[in-house]
Design a protein around this motif. Structure first.
Motif, PDB file in Angstrom:
ATOM      1  N   ASP A 121       0.800  -1.227   0.000  1.00 24.67           N
ATOM      2  CA  ASP A 121       0.000   0.000   0.000  1.00 24.67           C
ATOM      3  C   ASP A 121       0.837   1.283   0.000  1.00 24.67           C
ATOM      4  O   ASP A 121       0.325   2.355  -0.340  1.00 24.67           O
ATOM      5  CB  ASP A 121      -0.931   0.013   1.218  1.00 24.67           C
ATOM      6  CG  ASP A 121      -1.936  -1.128   1.192  1.00 24.67           C
ATOM      7  OD1 ASP A 121      -2.404  -1.448   0.087  1.00 24.67           O
ATOM      8  OD2 ASP A 121      -2.244  -1.695   2.263  1.00 24.67           O
ATOM      9  N   VAL A 122       2.092   1.194   0.423  1.00 28.07           N
ATOM     10  CA  VAL A 122       2.914   2.408   0.511  1.00 28.07           C
ATOM     11  C   VAL A 122       4.113   2.350  -0.417  1.00 28.07           C
ATOM     12  O   VAL A 122       4.380   3.306  -1.165  1.00 28.07           O
ATOM     13  CB  VAL A 122       3.391   2.639   1.971  1.00 28.07           C
ATOM     14  CG1 VAL A 122       4.280   3.873   2.042  1.00 28.07           C
ATOM     15  CG2 VAL A 122       2.196   2.779   2.909  1.00 28.07           C
ATOM     16  N   LEU A 123       4.838   1.262  -0.378  1.00 23.07           N
ATOM     17  CA  LEU A 123       6.097   1.191  -1.125  1.00 23.07           C
ATOM     18  C   LEU A 123       5.926   1.458  -2.620  1.00 23.07           C
ATOM     19  O   LEU A 123       6.749   2.184  -3.205  1.00 23.07           O
ATOM     20  CB  LEU A 123       6.755  -0.169  -0.888  1.00 23.07           C
ATOM     21  CG  LEU A 123       8.248  -0.245  -1.214  1.00 23.07           C
ATOM     22  CD1 LEU A 123       9.025   0.797  -0.431  1.00 23.07           C
ATOM     23  CD2 LEU A 123       8.782  -1.646  -0.926  1.00 23.07           C
ATOM     24  N   PRO A 124       4.897   0.917  -3.296  1.00 23.31           N
ATOM     25  CA  PRO A 124       4.745   1.248  -4.727  1.00 23.31           C
ATOM     26  C   PRO A 124       4.579   2.743  -4.970  1.00 23.31           C
ATOM     27  O   PRO A 124       5.077   3.271  -5.983  1.00 23.31           O
ATOM     28  CB  PRO A 124       3.481   0.466  -5.128  1.00 23.31           C
ATOM     29  CG  PRO A 124       3.418  -0.663  -4.167  1.00 23.31           C
ATOM     30  CD  PRO A 124       3.923  -0.104  -2.869  1.00 23.31           C
ATOM     31  N   TRP A 125       3.887   3.420  -4.043  1.00 20.69           N
ATOM     32  CA  TRP A 125       3.718   4.871  -4.202  1.00 20.69           C
ATOM     33  C   TRP A 125       5.051   5.595  -4.055  1.00 20.69           C
ATOM     34  O   TRP A 125       5.345   6.545  -4.786  1.00 20.69           O
ATOM     35  CB  TRP A 125       2.724   5.354  -3.156  1.00 20.69           C
ATOM     36  CG  TRP A 125       2.568   6.854  -3.102  1.00 20.69           C
ATOM     37  CD1 TRP A 125       1.984   7.656  -4.028  1.00 20.69           C
ATOM     38  CD2 TRP A 125       3.019   7.714  -2.046  1.00 20.69           C
ATOM     39  NE1 TRP A 125       2.026   8.969  -3.630  1.00 20.69           N
ATOM     40  CE2 TRP A 125       2.653   9.030  -2.408  1.00 20.69           C
ATOM     41  CE3 TRP A 125       3.681   7.507  -0.836  1.00 20.69           C
ATOM     42  CZ2 TRP A 125       2.948  10.128  -1.595  1.00 20.69           C
ATOM     43  CZ3 TRP A 125       3.956   8.580  -0.027  1.00 20.69           C
ATOM     44  CH2 TRP A 125       3.594   9.888  -0.409  1.00 20.69           C
ATOM     45  N   LEU A 126       5.892   5.147  -3.125  1.00 21.17           N
ATOM     46  CA  LEU A 126       7.195   5.784  -2.930  1.00 21.17           C
ATOM     47  C   LEU A 126       8.134   5.518  -4.103  1.00 21.17           C
ATOM     48  O   LEU A 126       9.003   6.333  -4.431  1.00 21.17           O
ATOM     49  CB  LEU A 126       7.823   5.277  -1.636  1.00 21.17           C
ATOM     50  CG  LEU A 126       7.062   5.616  -0.344  1.00 21.17           C
ATOM     51  CD1 LEU A 126       7.752   4.973   0.850  1.00 21.17           C
ATOM     52  CD2 LEU A 126       6.971   7.115  -0.148  1.00 21.17           C
ATOM     53  N   ARG A 127       7.971   4.381  -4.730  1.00 14.32           N
ATOM     54  CA  ARG A 127       8.851   4.020  -5.840  1.00 14.32           C
ATOM     55  C   ARG A 127       8.359   4.538  -7.192  1.00 14.32           C
ATOM     56  O   ARG A 127       9.052   4.407  -8.198  1.00 14.32           O
ATOM     57  CB  ARG A 127       8.972   2.495  -5.915  1.00 14.32           C
ATOM     58  CG  ARG A 127       9.772   1.901  -4.773  1.00 14.32           C
ATOM     59  CD  ARG A 127       9.724   0.392  -4.838  1.00 14.32           C
ATOM     60  NE  ARG A 127      10.617  -0.207  -3.866  1.00 14.32           N
ATOM     61  CZ  ARG A 127      10.613  -1.502  -3.543  1.00 14.32           C
ATOM     62  NH1 ARG A 127       9.748  -2.320  -4.115  1.00 14.32           N
ATOM     63  NH2 ARG A 127      11.460  -1.976  -2.663  1.00 14.32           N
ATOM     64  N   ALA A 128       7.150   5.084  -7.197  1.00 12.50           N
ATOM     65  CA  ALA A 128       6.581   5.530  -8.470  1.00 12.50           C
ATOM     66  C   ALA A 128       7.483   6.567  -9.110  1.00 12.50           C
ATOM     67  O   ALA A 128       8.052   7.434  -8.434  1.00 12.50           O
ATOM     68  CB  ALA A 128       5.190   6.094  -8.237  1.00 12.50           C
ATOM     69  N   PRO A 129       7.628   6.483 -10.403  1.00 13.32           N
ATOM     70  CA  PRO A 129       8.502   7.467 -11.092  1.00 13.32           C
ATOM     71  C   PRO A 129       7.955   8.877 -10.952  1.00 13.32           C
ATOM     72  O   PRO A 129       6.764   9.118 -11.013  1.00 13.32           O
ATOM     73  CB  PRO A 129       8.479   6.991 -12.549  1.00 13.32           C
ATOM     74  CG  PRO A 129       7.232   6.167 -12.666  1.00 13.32           C
ATOM     75  CD  PRO A 129       7.009   5.537 -11.334  1.00 13.32           C
ATOM     76  N   PRO A 144       8.311  15.393  -2.391  1.00 15.67           N
ATOM     77  CA  PRO A 144       8.055  14.901  -1.036  1.00 15.67           C
ATOM     78  C   PRO A 144       8.115  13.399  -0.898  1.00 15.67           C
ATOM     79  O   PRO A 144       8.457  12.886   0.148  1.00 15.67           O
ATOM     80  CB  PRO A 144       6.651  15.431  -0.740  1.00 15.67           C
ATOM     81  CG  PRO A 144       6.029  15.703  -2.079  1.00 15.67           C
ATOM     82  CD  PRO A 144       7.151  16.125  -2.938  1.00 15.67           C
ATOM     83  N   GLY A 145       7.788  12.678  -1.962  1.00 14.93           N
ATOM     84  CA  GLY A 145       7.810  11.231  -1.830  1.00 14.93           C
ATOM     85  C   GLY A 145       9.171  10.636  -2.023  1.00 14.93           C
ATOM     86  O   GLY A 145       9.387   9.464  -1.782  1.00 14.93           O
ATOM     87  N   GLY A 146      10.156  11.416  -2.499  1.00 16.00           N
ATOM     88  CA  GLY A 146      11.479  10.876  -2.747  1.00 16.00           C
ATOM     89  C   GLY A 146      11.584  10.317  -4.154  1.00 16.00           C
ATOM     90  O   GLY A 146      10.649  10.300  -4.929  1.00 16.00           O
ATOM     91  N   GLY A 147      12.799   9.892  -4.542  1.00 21.02           N
ATOM     92  CA  GLY A 147      13.034   9.367  -5.876  1.00 21.02           C
ATOM     93  C   GLY A 147      12.555   7.945  -6.017  1.00 21.02           C
ATOM     94  O   GLY A 147      12.051   7.328  -5.098  1.00 21.02           O
ATOM     95  N   ALA A 148      12.777   7.408  -7.244  1.00 19.89           N
ATOM     96  CA  ALA A 148      12.278   6.075  -7.533  1.00 19.89           C
ATOM     97  C   ALA A 148      12.982   5.010  -6.710  1.00 19.89           C
ATOM     98  O   ALA A 148      12.435   3.949  -6.433  1.00 19.89           O
ATOM     99  CB  ALA A 148      12.439   5.793  -9.031  1.00 19.89           C
ATOM    100  N   GLN A 194      -5.371   5.794  -1.229  1.00 20.17           N
ATOM    101  CA  GLN A 194      -4.342   6.676  -1.747  1.00 20.17           C
ATOM    102  C   GLN A 194      -3.438   7.147  -0.611  1.00 20.17           C
ATOM    103  O   GLN A 194      -3.871   7.241   0.541  1.00 20.17           O
ATOM    104  CB  GLN A 194      -4.970   7.897  -2.431  1.00 20.17           C
ATOM    105  CG  GLN A 194      -5.851   7.553  -3.626  1.00 20.17           C
ATOM    106  CD  GLN A 194      -5.067   6.951  -4.777  1.00 20.17           C
ATOM    107  OE1 GLN A 194      -3.954   7.412  -5.082  1.00 20.17           O
ATOM    108  NE2 GLN A 194      -5.626   5.934  -5.418  1.00 20.17           N
ATOM    109  N   ASN A 195      -2.196   7.456  -0.952  1.00 20.47           N
ATOM    110  CA  ASN A 195      -1.231   7.970   0.016  1.00 20.47           C
ATOM    111  C   ASN A 195      -1.095   9.483  -0.127  1.00 20.47           C
ATOM    112  O   ASN A 195      -1.278  10.040  -1.218  1.00 20.47           O
ATOM    113  CB  ASN A 195       0.136   7.313  -0.191  1.00 20.47           C
ATOM    114  CG  ASN A 195       0.142   5.854   0.232  1.00 20.47           C
ATOM    115  OD1 ASN A 195       0.298   5.544   1.412  1.00 20.47           O
ATOM    116  ND2 ASN A 195      -0.036   4.949  -0.733  1.00 20.47           N
TER     117      ASN A 195
END
Length: 834
Positions: free
Chosen positions: A14-22, A31-35, A78-79
């Motif tokens: 639920d979270v990691l895919p959002w953080l890794r999204a390009p 804010p979410g950081g890079g891929a 959604q995150n």
């Protein structure tokens, strides 16, 4: 596994895919950081809090070591990024308001040298209030040398778009404060704190050692030690921004040296597992039916046994349980876990025991389930330590997953088939029915179990228990008072049986409770029993109450049967409900009338039409369960409509169904429950076909088989006049009630039937005859050389010659003195074998 874990939140999905999204090229540092963020430090992601609306706040460290706060919306899935602290900090507690405009957080510096706070030198813990819509100012609420936890209040009315928010602040220094934070809207959507230099606060509680937050109901439970004893207090926070002290309850436990403990105030630090197993556990459980339980397990003093107590505050007593762990070498690496399962509390110690306590009806200990041994519960819950959150949510520290815990119906049904202890069968039956999911499937499975174990010996009647419990649960959600007004079990007291003797002796030795006296409000059929017997007696004597009264009772029965048939779309194969069984219809109608009066007396304020519908549903449910048991047996043994004919020999399948029907009759008779119309006719037909004559007559004389007009009529029509059948027919006819006997005798063209008709005719005539000297009217051409018979026929002829005698018995077919004489001669000839 007795419990089912449904994943509510999984950070890996639920979270990691959002953080890794390009990210867009320009937003790589957003804010979410890079891929590639969190590739090497995914373990830093952990849940901080679950708010009342279900939103989950979590934190993680980005590739620069900054602390990032995120929110997962459980509705939209959604995150959302909330805030980033550009410091290497450890989060103690965090909460966000319902509008997501304010973030409260308590932090300490994460260093090996010590927990110093660079933002506020000299303090260990810093509590901040952050404007996050958009990101604006940061206000320091507390800078102290003790830990602080924060929690926003969520109004019960969702339409709370401003202007004031309320924040609870819980200090390790044993006090709780409430901050009143006013906000204003500036420059469009910008939300800022009004008068941020002075935020009003008030003291809620102090000198407490334990506190628990009920997120769903916005209640605060805490225990203070002001009076040298443990007193549980409850504060309710209301929608009008006020709070009230709801109750105080003394607890017979000692917490003076237990340390400081918080429950449900977010997700705390991971404690050392060995210390966790030796630490006390205390939590409060409530549910929507008004139950209130306090579960308490003290520090472990020994590895040989574990003791825990449950205070049933809604019942007025407590119980203490002591469970042996086997040996001193059986080290416990985890503490007891208490889980809230609505009507039950699960008490779980990995690898040792699993107890499922019935908190709705704790008075009968056989309604609770006690499983022990590694093979029962080894893999029931995740191996890592669990933290209990509000409701039935649990957090697995190792994976970071949130689970919703519920009873596993499949496991419970399997245990029902496999267990050998009667006490466990009773508990499992109630557990399964209380689940409330796919009730038709569950009832079908229980009926299958009953049908295949109908000959087994139990300490309780499974048919009775199933009918009472399932009918109770079918309308239980309608009102919370049902547990006080309707019986939920056919068992009033549990008698220990030999097969469970050792188990119950050990359990009862540790059972301590104080009985709570209250008026007996449960409905029972005693009034129905008296009234029904009265109506049947009046029917036999030819007297009956007003037609309107009886018609109203029978109309009730019609409504119940119509309600039952309307809810069953599939046609039944069992020939029931097709007969005008007046006695059973009277019983159904009387139960409806009495039950409706009972609920109307005690359910004040509930709409009358709703009560009437509840009574119809409850009564039709009872009849439906009996029909379902028969339907299952009928289909299992592949019976056909020709079962209702007497001119066939009984099969083994028909004998099995007859046995089940007899067990149903035993179960309903002791509780005086109605049976579906047609039940006694079908039971009688099967009895005639399955039983030898002497057993059949014994069943009839003892009241197990009832001679219905429909069954006896079929018998007279289907069977010929062989010697065996004549004996059966005569044995049946002489046992018939007078009103039915008069009709049935005329269906049997046989000297024996004519003899019976003649005897009854003579009895009627002579009962009213006053002897007067008259000349003989007998036709001498018909006389025989048998003086007693001549005299009788002469007397009857004299009576029939009078208008008074003829008018009194008009309509009794063509029975006269000549018929009597012919019948007497034919019967004598038959008896002499001439």
């Amino acid at each position: 596994m007795a419990l089912r874990l449904a994943t509510r939140f999984d950070p890996a999905e639920d979270v990691l895919p959002w953080l890794r999204a390009p990210r867009a090229a320009a937003g790589a540092g957003g804010p979410g950081g890079g891929a590639g963020v969190l590739e090497n430090n995914y373990e830093s992601l952990r849940v901080l809090n679950v708010e009342r609306n279900g939103n989950i706040i979590y934190t993680y460290k980005d590739d620069k070591g900054n602390v990032v706060f995120g929110l997962y919306d459980c509705q939209t899935r959604q995150n959302e990024h909330l805030y980033t602290f550009e410091k290497d900090l450890q989060v103690v507690s965090c909460s966000v308001n319902s509008e997501r405009t304010l973030l409260a957080a308590s932090l300490v510096q994460s260093t090996k040298e010590g927990r110093k706070n660079e933002l506020q030198p000299g303090s260990k813990c810093l509590t901040l209030l952050v404007e996050i819509h958009p990101v604006n100012n940061v206000k320091v609420l507390k800078a102290v040398d003790s830990y602080v936890w924060v929690q926003f209040l969520y109004p019960h009315v969702d339409s709370h778009p401003f202007p004031e928010n309320h924040l609870l602040l819980i200090s390790e220094e044993k006090y709780i404060e409430q901050f009143h934070i006013q906000v204003i809207q500036e420059d469009g959507n910008r939300v800022v704190i009004k008068n941020s230099d002075h935020v009003p606060r008030q003291r809620i509680a102090e000198d407490f050692v334990w506190a628990q937050w009920d997120m769903a109901e916005q209640r605060l439970y805490y225990i203070d030690l002001k009076r040298s004893r443990s007193t549980l207090k409850c504060i309710q926070f209301c929608a009008d921004e006020n709070f009230n002290l709801m109750f105080e309850a003394p607890l017979d436990i000692s917490l003076s040296d237990s340390g400081f403990r918080l429950v449900n105030f977010g997700c705390g630090y991971l404690q050392d597992q060995e210390k966790l197993s030796k630490y006390l556990t205390l939590c409060v459980f409530t549910n929507r039916t008004g139950s209130l339980c306090v579960c308490y397990s003290p520090k472990f003093d020994s590895w040989e046994q574990i003791t825990y107590s449950v205070f049933y505050l809604h019942k007025g007593y407590s119980k203490t349980f002591t469970t042996a762990l086997g040996s001193a070498h059986s080290q416990v690496t985890k503490g007891i876990t208490f889980l809230n399962l609505d009507y039950y509390v699960a008490v779980y110690l990995p690898g040792h025991f699993f107890h499922l306590l019935n908190i709705q009806h704790p008075d009968l200990i056989c309604h609770s389930l006690f499983l022990t041994g590694n093979n029962e519960v080894m893999d029931m819950l995740p191996p890592g330590p669990l933290q209990l959150l509000s409701g039935s949510l649990v957090l697995d520290w190792c994976s970071g997953k949130l689970y919703r815990v519920s009873l596993n119906q499949s496991y419970l049904l399997g245990r029902l088939w496999d267990t050998r202890l009667d006490c466990e069968k009773m508990a499992l039956l109630h557990c399964v029915l209380s689940c409330g999911q796919d009730s038709e499937f569950l009832e079908a499975q229980i009926i299958q179990w009953i049908s295949e174990n109908i000959s087994a010996y139990y300490s309780f009647d499974p048919i009775q228990e199933f009918i009472i419990a399932s009918s109770y649960w079918s309308i239980y959600p309608e009102t919370s008072n049902m547990d006080k007004l309707l019986p939920y079990s056919s068992v009033l007291a549990w008698n220990t049986v030999h097969s469970a003797k050792n188990y119950w002796e050990k359990l009862n030795a540790n059972l301590e409770y104080v009985k709570y006296s209250k008026p007996l409000l449960h409905y029972n059929n005693s009034v129905v029993r008296r009234e029904w017997h009265s109506l049947i007696s009046e029917e036999k004597t030819g007297k009956r109450r007003s037609k309107a009264y009886v018609r109203n009772i029978l109309d009730n029965a019609v409504k119940v049967i119509s309600n039952l048939e309307a809810k069953n779309s599939e046609p039944r194969v069992t020939p029931l409900l097709q007969e005008e069984d007046s006695h059973q219809r009277l019983l159904v109608g009387l139960m409806v009338s009495e039950l409706k009066d009972h609920l109307l007396r005690h359910l004040q304020g509930v709409d009358k039409k709703k009560i009437e519908q509840m009574v119809l549903d409850y009564s039709s449910k009872m009849l439906d369960l009996i029909c379902q048991i028969l339907e299952t047996s009928w289909r299992k043994h592949n019976l056909h409509p020709w079962v209702l004919h007497f001119n066939r020999r009984a099969s083994a399948a028909e004998s099995a169904v007859f046995h089940i029907m007899t067990r149903i009759l035993e179960a309903t008779n002791s509780l005086f429950l109605p049976l579906p119309p047609g039940f006694h006719t079908l039971h009688m037909v099967l009895g005639v076909r399955c039983l030898p004559l002497h057993n059949l007559l014994h069943y009839i004389d003892s009241g197990v088989l009832l001679l219905t007009e429909t069954a006896v009529t079929r018998l007279m029509q289907d069977l010929d006049n062989t010697e065996k059948n004549e004996k059966l027919k005569f044995s049946i006819i002489v046992r018939l009630p007078p009103l039915i006997g008069q009709k049935i005798c005329r269906l049997w063209d046989h000297p024996m039937s004519s003899n019976i008709i003649s005897r009854k005719h003579v009895k009627r005539l002579l009962h009213y005859h006053q002897k007067q000297p008259q000349r003989s009217m007998i036709d001498k051409s018909f006389s025989v050389e048998f003086l007693p018979l001549n005299y009788l026929i002469e007397t009857l002829t004299e009576i029939e010659s009078s208008n008074q005698g003829l008018n009194a018995f008009i309509g009794h077919d063509n029975v006269d003195a000549k018929f009597v004489e012919e019948a007497a001669l034919k019967h004598t000839t038959m008896l002499l074998g001439l």
